[in-house]
Write an enzyme that holds these catalytic residues in place. Structure first.
Site, PDB file in Angstrom:
ATOM      1  N   SER A  87      88.960  19.446  48.381  1.00 35.68           N
ATOM      2  CA  SER A  87      87.736  19.138  48.120  1.00 35.68           C
ATOM      3  C   SER A  87      87.342  17.560  47.964  1.00 35.68           C
ATOM      4  O   SER A  87      87.457  16.966  49.004  1.00 35.68           O
ATOM      5  CB  SER A  87      87.409  19.780  46.868  1.00 35.68           C
ATOM      6  OG  SER A  87      86.152  19.917  46.485  1.00 35.68           O
ATOM      7  N   ASP A  89      84.173  30.394  50.234  1.00 32.59           N
ATOM      8  CA  ASP A  89      83.904  29.176  49.223  1.00 32.59           C
ATOM      9  C   ASP A  89      82.490  28.792  49.115  1.00 32.59           C
ATOM     10  O   ASP A  89      81.717  28.780  49.907  1.00 32.59           O
ATOM     11  CB  ASP A  89      84.730  28.154  49.966  1.00 32.59           C
ATOM     12  CG  ASP A  89      85.038  26.737  49.399  1.00 32.59           C
ATOM     13  OD1 ASP A  89      83.756  26.535  48.239  1.00 32.59           O
ATOM     14  OD2 ASP A  89      85.825  25.790  49.487  1.00 32.59           O
ATOM     15  N   HIS A 133      87.383  28.720  46.919  1.00 29.38           N
ATOM     16  CA  HIS A 133      87.561  27.209  46.716  1.00 29.38           C
ATOM     17  C   HIS A 133      88.864  26.933  45.746  1.00 29.38           C
ATOM     18  O   HIS A 133      89.010  25.935  45.431  1.00 29.38           O
ATOM     19  CB  HIS A 133      86.356  26.501  45.970  1.00 29.38           C
ATOM     20  CG  HIS A 133      86.309  24.981  46.319  1.00 29.38           C
ATOM     21  ND1 HIS A 133      86.370  24.653  47.563  1.00 29.38           N
ATOM     22  CD2 HIS A 133      86.311  23.887  45.392  1.00 29.38           C
ATOM     23  CE1 HIS A 133      86.321  23.213  47.292  1.00 29.38           C
ATOM     24  NE2 HIS A 133      86.167  22.837  46.270  1.00 29.38           N
TER      25      HIS A 133
END
Lengths: 277, 277
Positions: A147, A223, A256
């Protein structure tokens, strides 16, 4: 550099170090796993992992099980913190700015500039410390991240190709100049001049200078941040334009979280190990 | 039984369920990982993991990476909670009594008896629920656990050999009648009559009735609780006396943490998979 934690794990040692950083002007902590070969003094390839928003070195260290794969490949695994920390360090009420949200760059704006110098910390100070204290092969360092840390891995590799010899990412923020997380952070840390932003945008960087190697990215299709913040297709287009060999794996059903990262971390270790030989 | 969490992981699904328990009179949560074969409807062997003091289903689920091994062996992995919970449930200020410290038995004493019926929950209610709702092979259920949960795994297997077909443990409390954790808990839950305690002591149970199979235990030698609370040699002596085949692996340098458990969890999965075929 003070060792504040150590325990045996997968035949090697998981350690946490604390040190006074010149770059950030604060105490910094990082975690490092040393496989048995490193404990025996053999110089080893290393993989640096940059974490995402809200994280510390602890998330991947306890939830990703990097030690298993690092032990298998005889690699050192390094998990730095996500920002400088402390009462004297500027912060923001949002989870996506300030402490734990450095975006891994050197801030030029107040109140961030005095401590938020994470690019200098990660590409200059920390490698010197590691190479000096541990059997880190300075010619075999890879970088990955998740991320915001995927953004960090891609941009720091592209900006410092002499330091990082392989790069991959999990669900990275690929085009921060064009997403809310990136715009908020770049405006705060770099100011309103958007020409400065492009120097820290993976899409812009790869089109400008390319990358002498291939890149691996895993992205979960379940995600929630994919469309609004991560935009893997932007980086795919940029790599195509730049002629860079990108393997973008869109993983159906994965989100995620660390359940996603853990599911594919073995593949990233194997991939970096191949390229750092 | 309400599914409160689900995400893809290692090609299978990590889920968390919540349900009203008749045994404990409370809402209970547990985590379950289903490998791809189970998602496709094939009946699978299962491994139940009981956690230690202060834990919930979450510790092993996020820190042990059981999903990797469960996926490899096509096994279902079940992580129950360590006790009933809630404001209406009795508790104690100590971390080693009350909520998160059930010791996996049916309490007979006040104020614990109304809700602390974890043996009934784990050996009667939960198996029925699981077999009814998920493709759990009722003839191929193994059990393992850590510390207090290692005590739970050993004693519940020995007391319910028709339910559990294989048993192993990580750093178990093997002789609770002879250690401070066990004495405090048994006195509270079972009262001062020590003849009741022996029915929940792995050393006493195995000497009384033996075990029709072998047992695997891993114990870290750098575990601070080994000498005072865990006493692996007491169980080794009891198994020798009972003629039970115990593999006790004393792991040099390993502590009581999930770094230890994660390092050897793959071996336990392989061991149970062999015995549940």
């Amino acid at each position: 550099m003070e060792q504040v934690f150590s325990t045996k794990c997968f035949g090697g040692e998981q350690r946490v170090y604390k040190h006074k950083s010149k770059a950030t002007g604060t105490d910094m902590e990082f975690a490092v796993f040393l496989p048995r070969a490193a404990l025996d003094g053999f110089v080893c390839p290393s993989l640096v992992y940059l974490s995402g928003l809200t994280c510390t070195w602890e998330n991947v260290t306890t939830k990703g099980l990097p030690q298993m794969h690092a032990a298998k490949h005889g690699m050192i695994f390094i998990a730095p913190d996500t920002s400088p920390r402390g009462e004297a360090v500027a912060n923001d009420d949002g989870y996506d700015l300030g402490q734990a949200a450095s975006f891994y760059l050197d801030a030029t704006q107040e109140p961030w500039a005095p401590h938020f110098q994470m690019e200098s910390y990660l590409t200059d100070e920390l490698p010197d410390l590691l190479i000096d204290a541990l059997p880190v092969d300075e010619d075999a360092i890879g970088i990955t991240g998740h991320s915001m840390g995927g953004h960090g891995a891609l941009t720091l590799a592209l900006r410092h190709p002499d330091l990082f010899h392989s790069v991959s990412a999990f669900a990275p923020i690929t085009n921060p100049v064009d997403c809310p997380w990136g715009q908020k952070a770049f405006n705060a840390y770099l100011g309103p001049d958007e020409s400065q932003w492009a120097q820290h945008d993976a899409c812009a960087l790869i089109k400008e200078q390319g990358w002498d190697g291939d890149i691996l990215i895993d992205q979960g299709l379940a995600d929630d941040f994919m469309s609004s913040q991560l935009k893997p297709w932007a980086f795919e287009a940029a790599c195509r334009e730049a002629g860079v060999d990108l393997t973008l794996r869109l993983q159906g059903g994965y989100d995620h979280s660390y359940y996603f990262i853990a599911s594919f971390l073995a593949d990233h270790f194997a991939w970096h190990a191949d390229r750092l030989e």
